[in-house]
Write an enzyme that holds these catalytic residues in place. Sequence first.
Site, PDB file in Angstrom:
ATOM      1  N   GLY A  25       0.790  -1.228   0.000  1.00 16.87           N
ATOM      2  CA  GLY A  25       0.000   0.000   0.000  1.00 16.87           C
ATOM      3  C   GLY A  25       0.822   1.278   0.000  1.00 16.87           C
ATOM      4  N   LEU A 103      -1.598  -6.682  -9.074  1.00 15.92           N
ATOM      5  CA  LEU A 103      -0.991  -7.707  -9.916  1.00 15.92           C
ATOM      6  C   LEU A 103      -1.963  -8.555 -10.714  1.00 15.92           C
ATOM      7  CD1 LEU A 103       1.804  -8.985  -7.476  1.00 15.92           C
ATOM      8  CD2 LEU A 103       1.929  -7.177  -9.212  1.00 15.92           C
ATOM      9  N   LEU A 105      -4.717  -9.405 -13.493  1.00 16.20           N
ATOM     10  CA  LEU A 105      -5.229  -8.873 -14.754  1.00 16.20           C
ATOM     11  C   LEU A 105      -6.742  -8.708 -14.657  1.00 16.20           C
ATOM     12  CD1 LEU A 105      -4.434  -8.129 -17.706  1.00 16.20           C
ATOM     13  CD2 LEU A 105      -5.061 -10.482 -18.321  1.00 16.20           C
ATOM     14  N   ILE A 106      -7.245  -7.577 -15.130  1.00 17.37           N
ATOM     15  CA  ILE A 106      -8.686  -7.336 -15.172  1.00 17.37           C
ATOM     16  C   ILE A 106      -9.079  -6.933 -16.579  1.00 17.37           C
ATOM     17  CG2 ILE A 106      -9.053  -6.766 -12.733  1.00 17.37           C
ATOM     18  CD1 ILE A 106      -8.704  -3.823 -13.439  1.00 17.37           C
ATOM     19  N   ASN A 118      -2.525   2.822 -14.539  1.00 16.82           N
ATOM     20  CA  ASN A 118      -1.558   1.935 -13.903  1.00 16.82           C
ATOM     21  C   ASN A 118      -0.191   2.614 -13.900  1.00 16.82           C
ATOM     22  OD1 ASN A 118      -0.540  -0.589 -12.810  1.00 16.82           O
ATOM     23  ND2 ASN A 118       0.393  -0.944 -14.802  1.00 16.82           N
ATOM     24  N   HIS A 120       3.892   1.495 -13.821  1.00 17.58           N
ATOM     25  CA  HIS A 120       4.813   0.374 -13.969  1.00 17.58           C
ATOM     26  C   HIS A 120       6.218   0.867 -13.645  1.00 17.58           C
ATOM     27  CE1 HIS A 120       6.369  -3.412 -15.428  1.00 17.58           C
ATOM     28  NE2 HIS A 120       7.265  -2.749 -16.141  1.00 17.58           N
ATOM     29  N   ASP A 161       0.498  -4.053 -19.014  1.00 19.17           N
ATOM     30  CA  ASP A 161       1.412  -2.955 -19.373  1.00 19.17           C
ATOM     31  C   ASP A 161       1.329  -2.571 -20.847  1.00 19.17           C
ATOM     32  OD1 ASP A 161       2.347  -3.253 -16.720  1.00 19.17           O
ATOM     33  OD2 ASP A 161       3.837  -4.715 -17.357  1.00 19.17           O
ATOM     34  N   GLU A 190       8.066   7.551  -8.920  1.00 21.60           N
ATOM     35  CA  GLU A 190       6.644   7.188  -8.956  1.00 21.60           C
ATOM     36  C   GLU A 190       5.817   8.118  -8.082  1.00 21.60           C
ATOM     37  OE1 GLU A 190       5.846   3.132  -7.976  1.00 21.60           O
ATOM     38  OE2 GLU A 190       7.469   2.352  -9.211  1.00 21.60           O
TER      39      GLU A 190
END
Length: 217
Positions: A25, A103, A105-106, A118, A120, A161, A190
């Site tokens: 988190g 992590l 996949l949707i 997202n 990466h 990605d 990030e």
Amino acid sequence: MNVDHTPRSPSNRPLKLAVLISGGGTTLTNFLEKRAAGELDIEVPLVIASRPDCGGVAKAKAAGLRCEVVRRRDFNDISEFSTTIFGLCREVGADLVTLAGYLSLIHIPEDYQHRVMNIHPALIPAFCGHGFYGHKVHEAVVARGVKISGCTVHFADNEYDHGPIIGQKTVPVSGTDTPDQVAANVFQAECELYPEMIRLFAAGKIKVVERRTIIQD
């Protein structure tokens, strides 16, 4: 034929984020810290964790946020799994779904096209795709001996990605850096890039043309 898409964003109110997590988190914490500092005008009505033992679950609850655990293995297929996730996002009126170290996949439904972001921990298209996640990315960067790494924020699609790139931030990699050192430097990047891209979304400044994004003034 090129098709123009301008992602929908709210006006005159905080952006409602759904935050999807699979780990500690840290990205969620960054969002909340930016909000507290007045640097990110957001609400977080929903956190979704991919497993109950994520460190981020405790952080979400400590912050008083609603946190739901939705495990891929509890569903027959990815369609049913994704339907449940986006049903929760619609329930809270999420303007933007943010994948924060998520992590699983949707599959993204039509009403959330270009409304799922997202981040990466590498410069897509390098060191990305299925199997490149977390520390594995930084280990691969060091093993390959590249001199520049960084992070990428992109709109998610139904592949790992793969969706339109919104922004990237670079960090130098020296020949003596360890994967841990690269990871720490990339995470600092990030922490700045992801909120910046969310602010652009909230301001309605991101336009998508095919697989390219245009940042409007």
